[in-house]
Write a protein that holds these residues in place. Structure first.
Motif, short mmCIF file in Angstrom:
data_model
loop_
_atom_site.label_atom_id
_atom_site.label_comp_id
_atom_site.label_asym_id
_atom_site.label_seq_id
_atom_site.Cartn_x
_atom_site.Cartn_y
_atom_site.Cartn_z
N ILE A 295 -3.22 5.30 -5.55
CA ILE A 295 -4.44 5.24 -4.74
C ILE A 295 -4.71 6.64 -4.18
CG2 ILE A 295 -4.23 2.80 -4.10
CD1 ILE A 295 -3.07 3.77 -1.37
N LYS B 226 1.19 7.52 -6.12
CA LYS B 226 -0.10 8.18 -6.40
C LYS B 226 -1.07 7.27 -7.17
CE LYS B 226 1.42 12.35 -5.03
NZ LYS B 226 1.73 12.33 -3.64
N LEU C 14 0.82 -1.21 0.00
CA LEU C 14 0.00 0.00 0.00
C LEU C 14 0.85 1.27 0.00
CD1 LEU C 14 -3.07 0.34 -0.03
CD2 LEU C 14 -2.95 0.81 2.40
N ALA C 15 1.98 1.24 0.71
CA ALA C 15 2.84 2.42 0.78
C ALA C 15 3.37 2.79 -0.60
CB ALA C 15 4.00 2.17 1.75
N HIS D 209 0.67 4.31 -2.58
CA HIS D 209 0.44 5.68 -2.10
C HIS D 209 1.53 6.62 -2.61
CE1 HIS D 209 0.83 8.87 1.06
NE2 HIS D 209 -0.42 9.04 0.66
N GLU E 224 -5.64 9.57 -1.48
CA GLU E 224 -5.18 9.83 -0.12
C GLU E 224 -6.11 9.20 0.92
OE1 GLU E 224 -2.56 11.46 2.78
OE2 GLU E 224 -2.33 11.14 0.64
N TRP E 225 -7.41 9.24 0.70
CA TRP E 225 -8.34 8.70 1.69
C TRP E 225 -8.18 7.20 1.86
CZ3 TRP E 225 -11.96 5.00 0.69
CH2 TRP E 225 -12.32 4.79 -0.64
N TRP F 209 -5.28 5.58 1.56
CA TRP F 209 -4.07 5.47 2.38
C TRP F 209 -4.40 5.71 3.85
CZ3 TRP F 209 0.39 3.50 3.15
CH2 TRP F 209 1.26 4.03 4.11
N GLY G 44 -4.04 2.19 5.15
CA GLY G 44 -2.63 2.19 5.56
C GLY G 44 -2.44 2.69 6.98
N THR G 45 -2.90 3.89 7.23
CA THR G 45 -2.71 4.49 8.56
C THR G 45 -3.68 3.91 9.58
OG1 THR G 45 -1.97 6.52 7.50
CG2 THR G 45 -2.60 6.66 9.81
#
Length: 121
Positions: free
Chosen positions: A58, A56, A49-50, A53, A60-61, A63, A67-68
């Motif tokens: 995917i 670009k 996923l990183a 991200h 931001e939402w 990620w 991810g977060t």
């Protein structure tokens, strides 16, 4: 954006709890295989996923949500530390060293492999 992190975190924590419980019920070893499995799968997923991200691929939402939020709550360094201390207190030094070494080596390796796969997508 904090809502995405929070919602992802809720589902990540719940998933960790249920998957960890399921694995623990089905194994009899004192080796913390549930947390180990969750952390290395999470490492792979975050590596994948990183890269998506960073490149670009995917939004931001996604990620923030996955991810977060999700993976941040799904994986757990604090439980890893706690279980390592438990193994050491039980005089299971070899298992503790195996847990530490394999968690770090396999986790980093799978994060790298996830990143490579993510880059190829």
């Amino acid at each position: 954006m904090m809502v995405f992190v929070g919602v992802g975190g809720i589902f990540g924590a719940i998933s960790r709890y249920f998957l960890g419980s399921m694995i623990s019920r089905n194994t009899s070893s004192s080796f913390p295989i549930g947390t180990w499995f969750i952390n290395v799968i999470g490492s792979f997923s975050l590596g994948l996923l990183a890269i998506l991200h960073i490149e670009k691929s995917i939004p931001e939402w996604v990620w923030l949500l996955v991810g977060t939020g999700f993976l941040g709550a799904f994986t757990t360094f604090s439980t890893f530390g706690y279980e390592t201390i438990q193994l050491l207190q039980q005089k299971e030094t070899k298992k503790a060293l195996l847990y530490i070494t394999s968690s770090v080596v396999v986790g980093v390796l799978l994060a790298w492999i996830g990143g490579v796969i993510g880059h190829e997508l």
